[in-house]
Design a protein around this motif. Structure first.
Motif, mmCIF file in Angstrom:
data_model
loop_
_atom_site.group_PDB
_atom_site.id
_atom_site.type_symbol
_atom_site.label_atom_id
_atom_site.label_comp_id
_atom_site.label_asym_id
_atom_site.label_seq_id
_atom_site.Cartn_x
_atom_site.Cartn_y
_atom_site.Cartn_z
ATOM 1 N N THR A 32 7.140 32.460 23.138
ATOM 2 C CA THR A 32 7.956 33.223 22.181
ATOM 3 C C THR A 32 8.752 34.361 22.826
ATOM 4 O OG1 THR A 32 6.278 34.871 21.608
ATOM 5 C CG2 THR A 32 6.233 32.830 20.339
ATOM 6 N N ARG A 33 8.306 34.871 23.969
ATOM 7 C CA ARG A 33 8.982 36.043 24.522
ATOM 8 C C ARG A 33 10.300 35.676 25.179
ATOM 9 N NH1 ARG A 33 7.351 40.307 21.902
ATOM 10 N NH2 ARG A 33 5.139 40.713 22.110
ATOM 11 N N ARG A 62 13.799 31.562 21.660
ATOM 12 C CA ARG A 62 13.675 32.910 22.194
ATOM 13 C C ARG A 62 14.916 33.745 21.895
ATOM 14 N NH1 ARG A 62 9.700 31.892 26.095
ATOM 15 N NH2 ARG A 62 9.617 29.691 26.633
ATOM 16 N N TRP A 107 1.371 31.738 23.167
ATOM 17 C CA TRP A 107 2.273 32.618 22.401
ATOM 18 C C TRP A 107 3.180 33.420 23.321
ATOM 19 C CZ3 TRP A 107 -2.408 34.220 18.949
ATOM 20 C CH2 TRP A 107 -2.539 33.310 17.909
#
Lengths: 322, 322
Positions: free
Chosen positions: B198-199, B160, B194
């Motif tokens: 991923t954030r 991240r 996702w």
């Protein structure tokens, strides 16, 4: 197996910075000197030159090269001068931003993911975050639709075991899972992404060999039978980069010079990326695959400083003081 | 916000190694000296001690501790003495191998993925490959079935962006995607993996806040409504670790001492993992959440050297020469 040639006695970063400074100062630019210095230094040496140049002259070497050079020569020299992870992060960003030749651009992202060492790929992701204030995966998700998105996120997130560890039973079982996915035309099946995105390269090579043994065709051939779409094309780039990065890059060079006009971006990327890794193998595969000389073909399709620079990275540049 | 207390003047690694050597040599072991030295050194200092001890006595400090100590005290001291990425790699391996309390074990993998910095998580994956000759993701795939597998692979593969970068529009859009997945009871939907995988943490916190604003309930509440299954439980650990690692670890400590008997593995893991990160915050959240004192509860559920060691990491150990 690098084509890059280094001087027997490498000048100090200060000496190199002074030569570069002289080359960019005053009226006109001494492109030949830039080629002689940067084109004969490895990544660590270029890093020290960038740092020393910045300290000595209080300006970024890359910015200065950008303002002094032009065209494909400038692009190639700057690409080469970046730290390799930063270079790939920038290449990936450009590929994801590009609006034209979308699949060709996404193939570049696959290439970065599958033809890099695990530590390099992680360094690219780190550089990407530092440069662009978001992760590579976030940009993929924002700009690529499923099912390509799923494959790309899986591939760029890989951190593979990087030594030889092959299990034949696993190879057979996973060849069969790949075959199932292909038979049901589910090329974005989780199993495909997991296999391609987590297994070490040696295991994958064994799996591909098992596939051919068990089912007659190569995996690439069977994927092509599923269609001529984008997912098929990205999968086959992933497989080729995994099986043989040198064949992949030979193909990139070939495709870039085939036909009318030259795709200089691809040509530069291939030579710059592999010059200090495996360019001698790429040259060998090129001769094997296309019955021609990579060097002759590059010479035939390029000219001027750009040609001199690429040939220097290929270990066959003009003579002069390195 | 670490609870770990270091001496004002830290003794040299040689001096520390000599004290440890004296503590483990001859008849009996001086547990108190081991607690005083190792329990008051940070990760870098412990690393130097391990290296110096190895050089001076040609034996591994960890192996020697293993042969001299026993029980939960031994486990905790050794866990603490490892380099943090190696520690987490070993904890993850044990969690994936364990045959009992499967979900509780997989929650540990989620905790490692979601309550670590991006660079620490990558270092854990690197350590995992070095120690076990395969990647963490490969072991997850080999030992965990879908849909848990999909979530776990997504979370451990994350790198991240680690600074504050929040986009309110993205938060709203992703809160709505989460709501869609929950409404259709598709908790293993690609979008969920996702988003969570991923954030950056700040973006996720904003998304969770938007979720509550838009849909009334917290995300955790709505996930629980989907069922009481394994996927729901792992998702909620991921969300809690993302929202507030300190609340998560307060809960781990609380769960480990609640009821009859103590879960020493979880208790040690929580204190060892966070003592040099945010244990003061964990203590604060604990008091807040359970209206009791974390220190008192740990003292009430442990005894002997084990208690002394945990209390030392909590900054409240027995007196003596550090």
């Amino acid at each position: 197996m690098a084509s890059l040639k280094l001087p027997e006695v490498v000048p100090s970063p200060t000496h190199d910075s002074e030569r570069l400074r002289k080359a960019v100062q005053g009226f006109g630019t001494d492109e030949k000197a830039i080629i002689m210095v940067l084109g004969h230094r490895n990544a660590q040496q270029r890093k020290e030159i960038r740092e020393t140049y910045q300290q000595l002259y209080n300006e970024s070497l890359i910015d200065r090269l950008h303002s002094e050079l032009s065209g494909d020569f400038r692009k190639a020299v700057i690409l080469w001068t970046y730290d390799p992870p930063e270079r790939h992060a920038r290449v990936a960003k450009d590929a994801l931003k590009a609006r034209w030749q979308r699949i060709k651009q996404l193939q570049v992202v696959v290439e970065i993911a599958c033809a890099s060492t695990p530590n390099h790929l992680v360094a690219v992701r780190q550089a990407y975050c530092s440069l662009f204030d978001c992760s590579l995966e976030e940009d993929i998700i924002a700009s690529v639709a499923p099912p390509l998105r799923k494959l790309l996120v899986g591939l760029v997130s890989a951190y593979r075991y990087d030594k030889v560890a092959v299990n034949l039973e696993v190879a057979k079982a996973e060849a069969s899972k790949l075959q199932e996915a292909i038979n049901s035309k589910q090329l974005d099946h989780d199993h495909i992404v997991w296999i391609l995105g987590t297994r070490n390269l040696f295991q994958l090579q064994e799996t591909f060999a098992c596939y051919k043994q068990l089912y007659g065709n190569t995996l690439e051939q069977d994927i092509k039978k599923c269609g001529n779409g984008d997912l098929e094309s990205l999968l086959n780039v992933a497989i080729l980069c995994t099986e043989s990065p040198e064949k992949h890059f030979a193909k990139v060079v070939r495709d870039s010079i085939l036909g009318l006009g030259t795709d200089e971006d691809s040509l530069s990327r291939a030579i710059v990326t592999r010059a200090e890794i495996d360019m001698l193998k790429v040259r060998f595969e090129y001769a094997n695959m296309y019955k021609g000389s990579l060097d002759d073909d590059v010479i035939g399709d390029t000219s001027g400083d750009y040609r001199d620079f690429l040939m220097t990275l290929l270990g066959k540049g003009p003579k002069g003081e390195w």
